[in-house]
Motif scaffolding. Structure first.
Motif, mmCIF file in Angstrom:
data_model
loop_
_atom_site.group_PDB
_atom_site.id
_atom_site.type_symbol
_atom_site.label_atom_id
_atom_site.label_comp_id
_atom_site.label_asym_id
_atom_site.label_seq_id
_atom_site.Cartn_x
_atom_site.Cartn_y
_atom_site.Cartn_z
ATOM 1 N N ARG A 28 44.571 85.300 70.402
ATOM 2 C CA ARG A 28 45.593 86.302 70.721
ATOM 3 C C ARG A 28 46.908 85.637 71.095
ATOM 4 O O ARG A 28 47.983 86.100 70.720
ATOM 5 N N ARG A 54 39.891 94.207 71.710
ATOM 6 C CA ARG A 54 40.843 95.328 71.619
ATOM 7 C C ARG A 54 41.304 95.436 70.162
ATOM 8 O O ARG A 54 42.186 94.705 69.719
ATOM 9 N N GLU A 55 40.686 96.351 69.434
ATOM 10 C CA GLU A 55 40.990 96.447 68.010
ATOM 11 C C GLU A 55 42.433 96.840 67.747
ATOM 12 O O GLU A 55 42.997 96.490 66.699
ATOM 13 N N ALA A 56 43.054 97.558 68.680
ATOM 14 C CA ALA A 56 44.436 97.977 68.486
ATOM 15 C C ALA A 56 45.399 96.797 68.444
ATOM 16 O O ALA A 56 46.533 96.933 67.971
ATOM 17 N N ASP A 57 44.955 95.624 68.919
ATOM 18 C CA ASP A 57 45.825 94.447 68.926
ATOM 19 C C ASP A 57 45.846 93.711 67.588
ATOM 20 O O ASP A 57 46.597 92.742 67.438
ATOM 21 N N GLU A 290 33.981 92.636 79.880
ATOM 22 C CA GLU A 290 35.085 91.930 79.243
ATOM 23 C C GLU A 290 34.905 90.443 79.510
ATOM 24 O O GLU A 290 34.119 90.046 80.378
ATOM 25 N N SER A 294 39.674 87.039 80.785
ATOM 26 C CA SER A 294 40.625 88.140 80.914
ATOM 27 C C SER A 294 40.445 88.857 82.248
ATOM 28 O O SER A 294 41.406 89.369 82.827
#
Length: 356
Positions: A28, A54-57, A290, A294
């Motif tokens: 990331r 986090r698939e939206a990333d 998680e 993180s």
């Protein structure tokens, strides 16, 4: 797991092969700081971390089984699984002019075949390969043994059946840092390494605290400073005897009672099971969904303690010099590999990790 969206006009695609929380956070960071103008495709080959992503990333996320451990049923299951994985990743990428493949290691059938196959399958005219950091594994080099070099030759035989499976042989370090197809090696800030400095790029902080750490607890505070004990399967992995484990665990508890009295959280290692080798009475077991990395990034601790877990080194990078990081029982660990104890201790000293 598969997700596809984004601007199809982007001609450069960065692909990230990850199998651990550290790989994920590093990927990331690379995507945000070094591949801003690329499409970002995440390839996860360890189901343990899939719920944490986090698939939206990402523009696309693909889960692929590890061929060796999850072959397809029937004859040549590993061979057919590799082909299936190639097709799934190529589909998620779509068309691309340039591919940049990122992986913590390239001497593995789960990743190596992608180097030559993906450009052909996506129409890419150019391909670059780059190394993602893998914590302590990057502190020293791991030369390819004769056995591993022979294994590379056997993997090349798959090409006789499926021309798409063209294994890219290389020599030197098994991670791939000496390979001709690798043009960049990402390293963690403050972590020593033996790679060519002209080919390395230091990543920024993997995560940043949203708020500064609280001051040391004083009498009358409602919420005293917390400590975190990081678990590790020391006996389970044959790294320590039961007697030494018990001694190490008690030393941690005694030290915390003196240096950081107050609540103590315990984060078990995924492979500890229910044993919790460094947990003492009164510790609160963390149940989080998680990556620990993180979680630490948004959870202020005054002290982080363990034995020789990679999490101690990552905690230093996340928290900076404001948090005490302490290691216990390192002298009792049966390290596997010549020089690894010395390298570990040297790294601890360099990162100001207290050794007790």
């Amino acid at each position: 797991m598969r997700r596809r969206y984004g601007d199809s006009s982007v001609t450069r695609t960065a692909v990230f092969f990850v199998a651990s929380p550290l790989h994920y956070l590093a990927a990331r960071r690379v995507a945000l700081d070094h591949e801003r103008d690329s499409r970002h495709v995440l390839v996860c080959y360890n189901r343990v971390i899939e719920p944490l992503i986090r698939e939206a990333d990402w523009h696309a996320v693909v889960g692929i089984p590890w061929p060796r451990f999850e072959p397809l049923p029937g004859p040549f299951g590993r061979h057919r699984r590799i082909l299936q994985n190639l097709r799934r990743v190529a589909e998620a990428i779509g068309r691309a002019e340039t591919l940049v493949l990122h992986s913590p290691v390239f001497d593995t059938e789960a990743v190596n075949y992608f180097l030559r196959a993906l450009p052909r399958m996506t129409g890419a005219a150019a391909m670059q390969a780059r190394i993602l950091p893998d914590g302590l594994l990057n502190v020293q080099r791991y030369p390819l043994s004769r056995t591993r070099r022979i294994a590379q030759r056997f993997r090349a035989l798959r090409r006789l059946v499926s021309p798409m499976l063209h294994y890219w042989h290389f020599s030197g370090d098994r991670i791939g840092t000496d390979a001709s197809f690798v043009d960049r090696i990402y390293v963690l800030q403050g972590f020593p390494h033996r790679y060519d400095p002209l080919r390395t790029v230091t990543l920024g902080p993997l995560a940043e605290l949203a708020e500064p750490l609280p001051a040391k607890a004083v009498i009358g505070e409602v919420e005293p400073a917390r400590a975190l004990v990081v678990g590790q399967p020391l006996v389970g992995f044959g790294l320590m005897s039961e007697t030494d484990r018990a001694r190490t665990s008690q030393e941690i508890a005694d030290w915390l009672a003196h240096e950081c009295p107050g609540p103590v959280d315990y984060k078990a290692h995924p492979r500890e099971g229910e044993r919790h080798e460094l947990r003492e009475s009164g510790y609160r077991v963390l149940e989080i969904d998680e990556p620990l990395e993180s979680f630490m990034a948004r959870s202020p601790y005054r002290v982080v303690v363990g034995c020789c877990s990679t999490a101690l080194f990552i905690a230093r990078q996340i928290y900076g010099p404001g948090v005490r990081i302490a290691a216990f029982g390192v002298d009792r660990v049966h390290f596997k590999g010549a020089g690894k104890r010395e390298n570990t201790l040297a790294l601890m000293r360099e990162l100001s990790i207290e050794v007790h």
